[in-house]
Design a protein around this motif. Structure first.
Motif, PDB file in Angstrom:
ATOM      1  N   TRP A  32       0.956  -1.248   0.218  1.00  0.00           N
ATOM      2  CA  TRP A  32       0.126   0.050  -0.094  1.00  0.00           C
ATOM      3  C   TRP A  32       0.845   1.129   0.046  1.00  0.00           C
ATOM      4  CZ3 TRP A  32      -0.711   4.326   2.895  1.00  0.00           C
ATOM      5  CH2 TRP A  32      -2.237   5.101   2.444  1.00  0.00           C
ATOM      6  N   ILE A  33       1.902   1.110   0.861  1.00  0.00           N
ATOM      7  CA  ILE A  33       2.804   2.385   0.816  1.00  0.00           C
ATOM      8  C   ILE A  33       3.606   2.739  -0.450  1.00  0.00           C
ATOM      9  CG2 ILE A  33       5.082   3.038   1.767  1.00  0.00           C
ATOM     10  CD1 ILE A  33       4.171   2.032   4.496  1.00  0.00           C
ATOM     11  N   ALA A  34       4.204   1.552  -1.020  1.00  0.00           N
ATOM     12  CA  ALA A  34       4.552   1.540  -2.324  1.00  0.00           C
ATOM     13  C   ALA A  34       3.794   2.110  -3.285  1.00  0.00           C
ATOM     14  CB  ALA A  34       5.501   0.194  -2.500  1.00  0.00           C
ATOM     15  N   SER A  35       2.672   1.623  -3.420  1.00  0.00           N
ATOM     16  CA  SER A  35       1.546   1.935  -4.340  1.00  0.00           C
ATOM     17  C   SER A  35       1.208   3.486  -4.252  1.00  0.00           C
ATOM     18  CB  SER A  35       0.314   1.127  -4.043  1.00  0.00           C
ATOM     19  OG  SER A  35       0.572  -0.522  -4.318  1.00  0.00           O
ATOM     20  N   SER A  36       1.049   3.813  -3.277  1.00  0.00           N
ATOM     21  CA  SER A  36       0.710   5.250  -2.951  1.00  0.00           C
ATOM     22  C   SER A  36       2.040   6.333  -3.370  1.00  0.00           C
ATOM     23  CB  SER A  36       0.572   5.457  -1.369  1.00  0.00           C
ATOM     24  OG  SER A  36      -0.657   4.847  -1.027  1.00  0.00           O
ATOM     25  N   VAL A  37       3.105   5.906  -3.171  1.00  0.00           N
ATOM     26  CA  VAL A  37       4.169   6.635  -3.687  1.00  0.00           C
ATOM     27  C   VAL A  37       4.351   6.656  -5.193  1.00  0.00           C
ATOM     28  CG1 VAL A  37       6.724   6.691  -3.590  1.00  0.00           C
ATOM     29  CG2 VAL A  37       5.739   6.178  -1.586  1.00  0.00           C
ATOM     30  N   ALA A  38       3.909   5.332  -5.766  1.00  0.00           N
ATOM     31  CA  ALA A  38       3.993   5.245  -7.310  1.00  0.00           C
ATOM     32  C   ALA A  38       2.652   6.216  -7.777  1.00  0.00           C
ATOM     33  CB  ALA A  38       3.819   3.793  -7.591  1.00  0.00           C
ATOM     34  N   ILE A  39       1.567   6.093  -7.035  1.00  0.00           N
ATOM     35  CA  ILE A  39       0.669   6.999  -7.898  1.00  0.00           C
ATOM     36  C   ILE A  39       0.971   8.460  -7.616  1.00  0.00           C
ATOM     37  CG2 ILE A  39      -1.710   7.728  -7.449  1.00  0.00           C
ATOM     38  CD1 ILE A  39      -1.533   4.819  -8.801  1.00  0.00           C
ATOM     39  N   LEU A  41       3.981   9.549  -7.788  1.00  0.00           N
ATOM     40  CA  LEU A  41       4.983   9.857  -8.690  1.00  0.00           C
ATOM     41  C   LEU A  41       4.646   9.892 -10.148  1.00  0.00           C
ATOM     42  CD1 LEU A  41       8.034  10.183  -9.262  1.00  0.00           C
ATOM     43  CD2 LEU A  41       8.446   7.869  -9.251  1.00  0.00           C
ATOM     44  N   MET A  42       3.539   9.186 -10.464  1.00  0.00           N
ATOM     45  CA  MET A  42       3.012   9.288 -11.728  1.00  0.00           C
ATOM     46  C   MET A  42       2.063  10.660 -11.738  1.00  0.00           C
ATOM     47  SD  MET A  42       1.026   5.462 -12.166  1.00  0.00           S
ATOM     48  CE  MET A  42       1.727   4.079 -11.660  1.00  0.00           C
ATOM     49  N   VAL A  43       1.694  11.071 -10.887  1.00  0.00           N
ATOM     50  CA  VAL A  43       0.608  12.317 -11.018  1.00  0.00           C
ATOM     51  C   VAL A  43       1.801  13.366 -11.059  1.00  0.00           C
ATOM     52  CG1 VAL A  43      -0.569  13.867  -9.503  1.00  0.00           C
ATOM     53  CG2 VAL A  43      -1.439  11.465  -9.666  1.00  0.00           C
ATOM     54  N   ALA A  48       4.831  17.530 -14.183  1.00  0.00           N
ATOM     55  CA  ALA A  48       5.955  18.278 -14.564  1.00  0.00           C
ATOM     56  C   ALA A  48       6.047  17.833 -16.057  1.00  0.00           C
ATOM     57  CB  ALA A  48       7.160  17.613 -13.907  1.00  0.00           C
ATOM     58  N   GLY A  49       5.560  16.943 -16.752  1.00  0.00           N
ATOM     59  CA  GLY A  49       5.748  16.818 -18.173  1.00  0.00           C
ATOM     60  C   GLY A  49       4.954  17.732 -19.085  1.00  0.00           C
ATOM     61  N   ILE A  50       3.590  17.979 -18.316  1.00  0.00           N
ATOM     62  CA  ILE A  50       2.773  19.005 -19.085  1.00  0.00           C
ATOM     63  C   ILE A  50       3.617  20.365 -18.907  1.00  0.00           C
ATOM     64  CG2 ILE A  50       0.646  20.487 -18.773  1.00  0.00           C
ATOM     65  CD1 ILE A  50      -0.636  17.739 -17.996  1.00  0.00           C
ATOM     66  N   ALA A  51       4.285  20.709 -17.805  1.00  0.00           N
ATOM     67  CA  ALA A  51       4.847  21.866 -17.549  1.00  0.00           C
ATOM     68  C   ALA A  51       6.093  22.115 -18.467  1.00  0.00           C
ATOM     69  CB  ALA A  51       5.335  22.188 -16.192  1.00  0.00           C
ATOM     70  N   ALA A  52       6.855  20.906 -18.660  1.00  0.00           N
ATOM     71  CA  ALA A  52       8.013  20.938 -19.457  1.00  0.00           C
ATOM     72  C   ALA A  52       7.565  21.124 -20.995  1.00  0.00           C
ATOM     73  CB  ALA A  52       8.618  19.526 -19.264  1.00  0.00           C
ATOM     74  N   HIS A  53       6.446  20.619 -21.443  1.00  0.00           N
ATOM     75  CA  HIS A  53       5.847  20.509 -22.806  1.00  0.00           C
ATOM     76  C   HIS A  53       5.757  22.084 -23.154  1.00  0.00           C
ATOM     77  CE1 HIS A  53       4.315  19.555 -26.628  1.00  0.00           C
ATOM     78  NE2 HIS A  53       3.365  19.653 -26.296  1.00  0.00           N
ATOM     79  N   ARG A  54       5.044  22.598 -22.101  1.00  0.00           N
ATOM     80  CA  ARG A  54       4.597  24.167 -22.415  1.00  0.00           C
ATOM     81  C   ARG A  54       5.698  25.069 -22.534  1.00  0.00           C
ATOM     82  NH1 ARG A  54      -0.020  25.571 -17.660  1.00  0.00           N
ATOM     83  NH2 ARG A  54      -1.725  24.369 -18.790  1.00  0.00           N
ATOM     84  N   SER A  55       6.721  24.624 -21.727  1.00  0.00           N
ATOM     85  CA  SER A  55       8.035  25.446 -21.935  1.00  0.00           C
ATOM     86  C   SER A  55       8.802  25.122 -23.148  1.00  0.00           C
ATOM     87  CB  SER A  55       9.082  25.258 -20.908  1.00  0.00           C
ATOM     88  OG  SER A  55       9.487  24.033 -20.663  1.00  0.00           O
ATOM     89  N   THR A  56       8.702  23.922 -23.734  1.00  0.00           N
ATOM     90  CA  THR A  56       9.359  23.574 -24.970  1.00  0.00           C
ATOM     91  C   THR A  56       8.708  24.118 -26.185  1.00  0.00           C
ATOM     92  OG1 THR A  56       8.656  21.419 -24.977  1.00  0.00           O
ATOM     93  CG2 THR A  56      10.779  21.623 -24.033  1.00  0.00           C
ATOM     94  N   LEU A 110      10.597   5.516 -13.636  1.00  0.00           N
ATOM     95  CA  LEU A 110       9.619   6.641 -13.714  1.00  0.00           C
ATOM     96  C   LEU A 110      10.200   7.874 -13.118  1.00  0.00           C
ATOM     97  CD1 LEU A 110       6.961   7.754 -14.611  1.00  0.00           C
ATOM     98  CD2 LEU A 110       5.918   6.848 -12.561  1.00  0.00           C
ATOM     99  N   ALA A 111      11.187   7.874 -12.226  1.00  0.00           N
ATOM    100  CA  ALA A 111      11.978   8.817 -11.621  1.00  0.00           C
ATOM    101  C   ALA A 111      12.585   9.639 -12.704  1.00  0.00           C
ATOM    102  CB  ALA A 111      12.553   8.452 -10.500  1.00  0.00           C
ATOM    103  N   VAL A 112      13.317   8.993 -13.604  1.00  0.00           N
ATOM    104  CA  VAL A 112      14.116   9.488 -14.675  1.00  0.00           C
ATOM    105  C   VAL A 112      13.426  10.620 -15.438  1.00  0.00           C
ATOM    106  CG1 VAL A 112      15.598   9.219 -16.430  1.00  0.00           C
ATOM    107  CG2 VAL A 112      15.890   7.643 -14.765  1.00  0.00           C
ATOM    108  N   PRO A 113      12.359  10.113 -16.088  1.00  0.00           N
ATOM    109  CA  PRO A 113      11.464  11.159 -16.501  1.00  0.00           C
ATOM    110  C   PRO A 113      10.878  12.364 -15.771  1.00  0.00           C
ATOM    111  CG  PRO A 113      10.787   9.092 -17.469  1.00  0.00           C
ATOM    112  CD  PRO A 113      11.698   8.982 -16.285  1.00  0.00           C
ATOM    113  N   TYR A 114      10.696  12.235 -14.658  1.00  0.00           N
ATOM    114  CA  TYR A 114      10.170  13.066 -13.617  1.00  0.00           C
ATOM    115  C   TYR A 114      11.370  13.946 -13.559  1.00  0.00           C
ATOM    116  CZ  TYR A 114       8.947  15.394  -9.468  1.00  0.00           C
ATOM    117  OH  TYR A 114       8.306  16.361  -8.416  1.00  0.00           O
ATOM    118  N   GLY A 115      12.541  13.768 -13.192  1.00  0.00           N
ATOM    119  CA  GLY A 115      13.540  14.475 -12.874  1.00  0.00           C
ATOM    120  C   GLY A 115      13.991  15.521 -14.001  1.00  0.00           C
TER     121      GLY A 115
END
Length: 139
Positions: A32-39, A41-43, A48-56, A110-115
């Motif tokens: 449950w803890i790992a799943s909550s952290v994963a969710i 991180l996905m969000v 961050a992906g939307i914000a990065a896309h806007r800037s590019t 997933l942490a790589v694209p997030y970073g």
């Protein structure tokens, strides 16, 4: 040595998808803890992906950055999909994937694209001299 013996109860991929419960309370709590952290991180990766896309999208020379953004978006989607039960077909039929054991281990991928997305979005925001921490809500 038989590596298949490492896949005992509680260590099977099918028992470690996000929010999967089995007869072991300690396993369920950890999952449950790992799943909550994963969710989370996905969000955060999505935001961050939307914000990065806007800037590019605002840049003239952003062609290579847009390609990188698409590749990292695909990597993010693949990592997210491999953490949910719908991907069990892949876990059963791709022989080496099951030795990853825990689908939530894809959080590391997933942490790589997030970073990258977070850094790309933050690089375009004027944050002043106090550091970038207060800019995170702007994403």
């Amino acid at each position: 040595m038989n590596i298949a013996q490492a896949l005992s109860s509680g260590l099977l991929p099918s028992q470690n998808f996000l929010y999967t419960a089995i007869d072991d309370p300690e396993h369920n709590l950890f999952n449950w803890i790992a799943s909550s952290v994963a969710i989370l991180l996905m969000v955060m990766t999505g935001i961050a992906g939307i914000a990065a896309h806007r800037s590019t999208a605002q840049e003239q020379e952003g062609r290579e950055k847009k390609k990188l953004w698409r590749v990292l978006l695909l990597l993010s989607a693949a990592a997210a999909i491999l953490m949910i039960r719908l991907s069990s077909v892949f876990w059963e039929h791709l022989p080496e994937l099951r030795f990853v054991q825990f689908p939530w281990r894809w959080m590391a991928i997933l942490a790589v694209p997030y970073g990258y997305f977070l850094a790309a979005a933050a690089a375009r925001r004027p944050c002043g001299g106090s550091g970038a921490w207060w800019c995170l809500p702007l994403l």
